[in-house]
Design an enzyme around this catalytic site. Structure first.
Site: not given
Ligand code: AP5
Length: 213
Positions: A13, A123, A156, A88, A167
């Site tokens: 994402k 990552r 992270r 979410r 997660r």
């Molecule tokens: P990346 O692009 O970083 O993936 P992502 O989908 O953004 O993954 P996240 O882990 O950031 O998502 P998440 O939803 O768990 O975490 P968030 O930060 O929102 O890519 C991942 C890796 O793969 C990278 O190394 C990249 O280079 C590689 N990659 C990407 N695309 C690729 C491809 N096509 N091919 C190969 N490699 C690829 O949330 C973190 C925490 O915050 C949550 O756990 C929660 O505690 C809190 N939080 C956030 N939002 C909320 C909410 N709305 N409500 C409550 N708590 C929340």
């Protein structure tokens, strides 16, 4: 363009958001980035949510919704945005529709958990500008240094295997139901997110062109 990117952790994402913002002139609003920055700066919000985020649990809905509502009222969000990581839960989605009119929801689909685990365990992120790297798929030009701002890259806290598993479980229980929520409203589109980031980006642009014309 008022878009939501849905998908499991590691679906890409954040990576896709960066590419779309670069080319479509919209802003990325990542609740994960907002929370990590608050933790890093040790703000009152950061202190309150540190353990929750590091363990891969969800921050309470009310707190998250009010933060997003405030962020969306800022000037730069007027022309368009990508919500990355929000909503979410069904409660967050219901709250969002009381103050915003989302045009498209893109579900980044990955069926194989092994791909997710490989992506997350490799990552690296820039703690300063939030740029995202991967040790194999997208390494920085200089080892462990951000290409964009030169700062050190970090792992992270929630990219440790037990937090990744937690997660994924929370995603299945609380976030996956949003796929039906938005499908029922006729605005859900699904992209296969298991290919390279360029392939995923091309699939997104095809979708955006269709929606436009
Ligand atoms: P990346 O692009 O970083 O993936 P992502 O989908 O953004 O993954 P996240 O882990 O950031 O998502 P998440 O939803 O768990 O975490 P968030 O930060 O929102 O890519 C991942 C890796 O793969 C990278 O190394 C990249 O280079 C590689 N990659 C990407 N695309 C690729 C491809 N096509 N091919 C190969 N490699 C690829 O949330 C973190 C925490 O915050 C949550 O756990 C929660 O505690 C809190 N939080 C956030 N939002 C909320 C909410 N709305 N409500 C409550 N708590 C929340």
């Amino acid at each position: 363009m008022k878009i939501i990117f849905l998908g499991p952790p590691g679906a890409g994402k954040g990576t896709l958001s960066t590419m779309v913002c670069r080319d479509f002139g919209v802003v990325q609003i990542s609740t994960g980035d907002i929370f990590r920055e608050a933790i890093e700066k040790e703000t009152p919000l950061g202190k309150r949510i540190k353990k929750i985020v590091e363990n891969g649990e969800l921050v309470p809905d009310e707190l998250t919704v009010s933060l997003v509502k405030e962020r969306l009222s800022e000037e730069d969000a007027r022309t368009g945005y990508i919500l990355d990581g929000f909503p979410r839960t069904i409660r967050q989605a219901e709250a969002l529709q009381t103050f915003e009119n989302i045009t498209m929801v893109v579900n980044l689909d990955i069926k194989n958990d092994q791909i997710i685990i490989e992506r997350l365990s490799g990552r690296r992120i820039c703690g300063s500008c939030h740029a995202i790297y991967h040790i194999k798929n997208n390494p920085p030009k200089i080892e462990n240094k951000c290409d964009r701002c030169g700062e050190d890259l970090i792992i992270r806290e929630d990219d440790e295997i037990p937090a990744i598993r937690n997660r994924l479980e929370i995603y299945r229980k609380k976030t996956k139901p949003l796929i039906d929520f938005y499908a029922n409203r006729g605005i859900l589109h699904t992209i296969d997110a298991s290919g390279t980031s360029e392939e995923v980006y091309r699939a997104f642009t095809r979708l955006a062109e269709k929606a436009d014309g």
